[in-house]
Design a protein around this motif. Structure first.
Motif, PDB file in Angstrom:
ATOM      1  N   VAL A  44       0.842  -1.364  -0.099  1.00  0.00           N
ATOM      2  CA  VAL A  44      -0.015  -0.118   0.123  1.00  0.00           C
ATOM      3  C   VAL A  44       0.834   1.253  -0.098  1.00  0.00           C
ATOM      4  O   VAL A  44       1.742   1.244   0.900  1.00  0.00           O
ATOM      5  N   PRO A  45       0.765   2.291  -1.087  1.00  0.00           N
ATOM      6  CA  PRO A  45       1.638   3.467  -1.258  1.00  0.00           C
ATOM      7  C   PRO A  45       1.213   4.325  -0.025  1.00  0.00           C
ATOM      8  O   PRO A  45       0.011   4.351   0.457  1.00  0.00           O
ATOM      9  N   PHE A  46       2.225   5.137   0.573  1.00  0.00           N
ATOM     10  CA  PHE A  46       1.781   6.063   1.625  1.00  0.00           C
ATOM     11  C   PHE A  46       3.098   6.926   1.679  1.00  0.00           C
ATOM     12  O   PHE A  46       3.989   6.877   0.978  1.00  0.00           O
ATOM     13  N   GLU A  47       2.709   8.033   2.280  1.00  0.00           N
ATOM     14  CA  GLU A  47       3.640   9.267   2.639  1.00  0.00           C
ATOM     15  C   GLU A  47       3.651   9.571   4.308  1.00  0.00           C
ATOM     16  O   GLU A  47       2.500   9.319   4.707  1.00  0.00           O
ATOM     17  N   VAL A  48       4.557  10.153   4.583  1.00  0.00           N
ATOM     18  CA  VAL A  48       4.663  10.514   5.861  1.00  0.00           C
ATOM     19  C   VAL A  48       5.005  12.078   6.165  1.00  0.00           C
ATOM     20  O   VAL A  48       5.799  12.612   5.530  1.00  0.00           O
ATOM     21  N   THR A  49       4.258  12.547   7.127  1.00  0.00           N
ATOM     22  CA  THR A  49       4.492  14.110   7.485  1.00  0.00           C
ATOM     23  C   THR A  49       5.700  14.203   8.197  1.00  0.00           C
ATOM     24  O   THR A  49       6.306  13.360   8.526  1.00  0.00           O
ATOM     25  N   ARG A  50       6.241  15.434   8.440  1.00  0.00           N
ATOM     26  CA  ARG A  50       7.493  15.994   8.860  1.00  0.00           C
ATOM     27  C   ARG A  50       7.428  15.256  10.313  1.00  0.00           C
ATOM     28  O   ARG A  50       8.636  14.671  10.909  1.00  0.00           O
ATOM     29  N   ARG A  51       6.297  15.094  11.017  1.00  0.00           N
ATOM     30  CA  ARG A  51       6.337  14.681  12.564  1.00  0.00           C
ATOM     31  C   ARG A  51       6.135  13.296  12.511  1.00  0.00           C
ATOM     32  O   ARG A  51       6.146  12.803  13.533  1.00  0.00           O
ATOM     33  N   LEU A 198      -5.873  -1.910   9.085  1.00  0.00           N
ATOM     34  CA  LEU A 198      -4.840  -2.762   8.410  1.00  0.00           C
ATOM     35  C   LEU A 198      -5.479  -4.330   7.915  1.00  0.00           C
ATOM     36  O   LEU A 198      -5.216  -4.480   6.971  1.00  0.00           O
ATOM     37  N   ALA A 199      -6.212  -4.452   9.208  1.00  0.00           N
ATOM     38  CA  ALA A 199      -6.946  -5.904   8.522  1.00  0.00           C
ATOM     39  C   ALA A 199      -7.963  -5.401   7.559  1.00  0.00           C
ATOM     40  O   ALA A 199      -8.288  -6.222   6.589  1.00  0.00           O
ATOM     41  N   ALA A 200      -8.677  -4.335   7.565  1.00  0.00           N
ATOM     42  CA  ALA A 200      -9.593  -3.866   6.309  1.00  0.00           C
ATOM     43  C   ALA A 200      -8.781  -3.651   5.196  1.00  0.00           C
ATOM     44  O   ALA A 200      -9.118  -4.171   4.031  1.00  0.00           O
ATOM     45  N   LEU A 201      -7.566  -3.035   5.305  1.00  0.00           N
ATOM     46  CA  LEU A 201      -6.739  -2.860   4.250  1.00  0.00           C
ATOM     47  C   LEU A 201      -6.344  -4.354   3.403  1.00  0.00           C
ATOM     48  O   LEU A 201      -6.479  -4.208   2.304  1.00  0.00           O
ATOM     49  N   GLN A 202      -5.947  -5.155   4.419  1.00  0.00           N
ATOM     50  CA  GLN A 202      -5.491  -6.315   3.728  1.00  0.00           C
ATOM     51  C   GLN A 202      -6.815  -7.059   3.198  1.00  0.00           C
ATOM     52  O   GLN A 202      -6.489  -7.717   1.868  1.00  0.00           O
ATOM     53  N   GLU A 339     -15.275  -5.038   8.678  1.00  0.00           N
ATOM     54  CA  GLU A 339     -16.443  -5.444   7.642  1.00  0.00           C
ATOM     55  C   GLU A 339     -17.083  -4.226   7.448  1.00  0.00           C
ATOM     56  O   GLU A 339     -17.359  -3.958   6.064  1.00  0.00           O
ATOM     57  N   LEU A 340     -17.523  -3.308   8.255  1.00  0.00           N
ATOM     58  CA  LEU A 340     -18.092  -2.174   7.947  1.00  0.00           C
ATOM     59  C   LEU A 340     -17.307  -1.402   7.215  1.00  0.00           C
ATOM     60  O   LEU A 340     -17.938  -0.637   5.944  1.00  0.00           O
ATOM     61  N   ILE A 341     -15.981  -1.172   7.466  1.00  0.00           N
ATOM     62  CA  ILE A 341     -15.200  -0.041   6.658  1.00  0.00           C
ATOM     63  C   ILE A 341     -14.997  -0.747   5.234  1.00  0.00           C
ATOM     64  O   ILE A 341     -15.088   0.013   4.225  1.00  0.00           O
ATOM     65  N   THR A 342     -14.895  -1.973   4.977  1.00  0.00           N
ATOM     66  CA  THR A 342     -14.768  -2.323   3.666  1.00  0.00           C
ATOM     67  C   THR A 342     -16.192  -2.221   2.860  1.00  0.00           C
ATOM     68  O   THR A 342     -16.199  -2.217   1.462  1.00  0.00           O
ATOM     69  N   ALA A 343     -17.386  -2.607   3.509  1.00  0.00           N
ATOM     70  CA  ALA A 343     -18.746  -2.348   2.894  1.00  0.00           C
ATOM     71  C   ALA A 343     -18.901  -1.050   2.367  1.00  0.00           C
ATOM     72  O   ALA A 343     -19.323  -0.521   1.340  1.00  0.00           O
ATOM     73  N   TYR A 344     -18.471  -0.033   3.500  1.00  0.00           N
ATOM     74  CA  TYR A 344     -18.355   1.491   3.094  1.00  0.00           C
ATOM     75  C   TYR A 344     -17.662   1.704   1.988  1.00  0.00           C
ATOM     76  O   TYR A 344     -18.015   2.541   1.052  1.00  0.00           O
ATOM     77  N   VAL A 345     -16.500   1.441   1.998  1.00  0.00           N
ATOM     78  CA  VAL A 345     -15.468   2.103   0.962  1.00  0.00           C
ATOM     79  C   VAL A 345     -15.674   1.273  -0.364  1.00  0.00           C
ATOM     80  O   VAL A 345     -15.401   1.846  -1.712  1.00  0.00           O
ATOM     81  N   LEU A 346     -16.316   0.295  -0.591  1.00  0.00           N
ATOM     82  CA  LEU A 346     -16.839  -0.627  -1.811  1.00  0.00           C
ATOM     83  C   LEU A 346     -18.008   0.225  -2.393  1.00  0.00           C
ATOM     84  O   LEU A 346     -18.238  -0.249  -3.452  1.00  0.00           O
ATOM     85  N   GLY A 347     -18.850   0.599  -1.670  1.00  0.00           N
ATOM     86  CA  GLY A 347     -20.080   1.068  -1.932  1.00  0.00           C
ATOM     87  C   GLY A 347     -20.264   2.335  -2.922  1.00  0.00           C
ATOM     88  O   GLY A 347     -19.138   2.988  -2.882  1.00  0.00           O
ATOM     89  N   PRO A 348     -21.468   2.521  -3.211  1.00  0.00           N
ATOM     90  CA  PRO A 348     -21.413   3.824  -4.320  1.00  0.00           C
ATOM     91  C   PRO A 348     -21.321   4.914  -3.480  1.00  0.00           C
ATOM     92  O   PRO A 348     -21.583   4.977  -2.229  1.00  0.00           O
TER      93      PRO A 348
END
Length: 386
Positions: A44-51, A198-202, A339-348
């Motif tokens: 998963v690509p990411f970036e980190v702020t100064r702090r 992280l589990a939802a991301l996986q 489960e809710l996170i995955t349902a939300y982000v895959l939904g319209p």
């Protein structure tokens, strides 16, 4: 939609690793590195702020209106306020928590020269010495001190160890993962939320090509002191959901099972449409859930709104007993949240208008105003009741 499978072994293992890394607010570099390495491993690509705040992204079919999910890596802790004449350390809390839960805690003092182990004790810690005064002394941060597990019987010896004012103290989590699904530990707020994300991301990675819009996964580092997600959002983000704890206590609606959807915190109600959308997703996907209102609580989303971000906000919670103390949760809630996170982000996307910060009134949202239709529960008429 079909609920995605959540790998509970991965979730629990991730949580255990997160708990093993001390991360009081301001001492989060190591857990940021660990989280970044895990995102790298997942691809998963990411970036980190100064702090050190992390912004990871799964690209969707469109950039806007992007969605964001947030949890915080930082925890409660303490800081050296004074090196005392007896070689012990006066302390102040990092974050908001009671000294009642600090008494007896094992801890690590981080100095510039290295770390030392210690224990937070009341000033009168021995019944053999103080008798009943042990039970009569007040509770408060001015009534506790850290006993350092090194030769430190006076201030000079403590300072020779390299201990000084401002040094950070991490409290041992002492986690227990029980076979019946309960998890007992300090710092489940909010390392359990991070593990959920992280589990939802996986689970999402194999189907990421189905995401309708970009989804940002935000890992913040200063939520416990009120900074939270104030400085991590992009202009593309139109909705922000925090994953954090919901307090189970008399008078509260939170539970240690299923998802708790917060309708308000002490800053006021969360977004009307987003909270109800999440509740409907739970109902449509057979995810056990309940609602709650918190009057002494704020999360990452509050700081984002206060910083001026015009985003829809919501807070979804795992029920936690004895928050900011000896905490307990159940894996059922963690799975339900993932489960809710995955349902939300895959939904319209519900409101395509949200792709732009400013728009016309024509396609603005509506809220119900009509009087609710009432079902008659008996054949008794109003006249008969009178």
């Amino acid at each position: 939609m079909t609920i995605l499978h959540i790998d509970l072994d991965y979730l629990a293992d991730t949580l255990e690793k997160l708990l093993s890394i001390p991360s009081p607010t301001s001492y989060t570099d190591n857990i940021v590195r660990h989280c970044g390495q895990e995102l790298d491993r997942l691809g998963v690509p990411f970036e980190v702020t100064r702090r050190g705040a992390i912004r990871a992204v799964l690209r969707g079919k469109k950039r806007r209106p992007a969605r964001a999910i947030a949890a915080h890596l930082d925890t409660l802790g303490a800081q050296v306020k004074q090196v005392k004449d007896n070689g012990r350390l006066g302390v102040v809390p990092v974050g908001s928590w009671s000294a009642r839960f600090a008494e007896g805690a094992r801890c690590t003092i981080f100095t510039e020269q290295g770390s030392y182990r210690g224990t937070i004790l009341p000033l009168k810690a021995s019944g053999h010495t103080y008798g009943e005064e042990v039970d009569e002394q007040p509770c408060g941060w001015e009534h506790v001190e850290v006993r350092v597990d090194a030769r430190s019987s006076n201030a000079d010896e403590a300072k020779k160890l390299g201990i000084d004012v401002g040094d950070i103290i991490a409290i041992d989590p002492q986690p227990e993962f029980l076979e019946n699904g309960f998890i007992c530990s300090r710092h489940l707020d909010d390392k359990a939320g991070v593990a959920v994300m992280l589990a939802a991301l996986q689970a999402l990675i194999p189907v990421k090509n189905k995401l309708p819009v970009d989804v940002y996964f935000l890992f913040t580092i200063e939520e416990e002191v009120g900074v939270g997600a104030s400085n991590i959002l992009t202009e593309d983000v139109a909705s922000l959901i925090a994953v954090d704890n919901g307090t189970t206590a008399p008078g509260q609606g939170s539970a240690e099972f299923g998802v708790t959807i917060a309708m308000a915190d002490h800053n006021g109600p969360f977004d009307y449409h987003l909270t109800r959308q999440l509740a409907r997703l739970c109902a449509d996907n057979d995810i056990f859930h309940q609602r709650d209102v918190f009057r002494h609580y704020r999360s990452d989303v509050a700081s984002a709104v206060e910083a001026g971000h015009d985003v829809r906000t919501a807070l979804i919670c795992f029920g936690i007993d004895a928050s900011h103390g000896w905490e307990r949760i159940h894996v059922h809630a963690l799975r339900s949240l993932a489960e809710l996170i995955t349902a939300y982000v895959l939904g319209p996307v519900k409101f395509t208008r949200d792709a732009e910060e400013i728009g016309p009134l024509k396609d603005f949202t509506r809220q119900p105003m009509a009087e609710a239709e009432q079902e008659l529960t008996s054949d008794v008429t109003l006249e008969e009741e009178d």
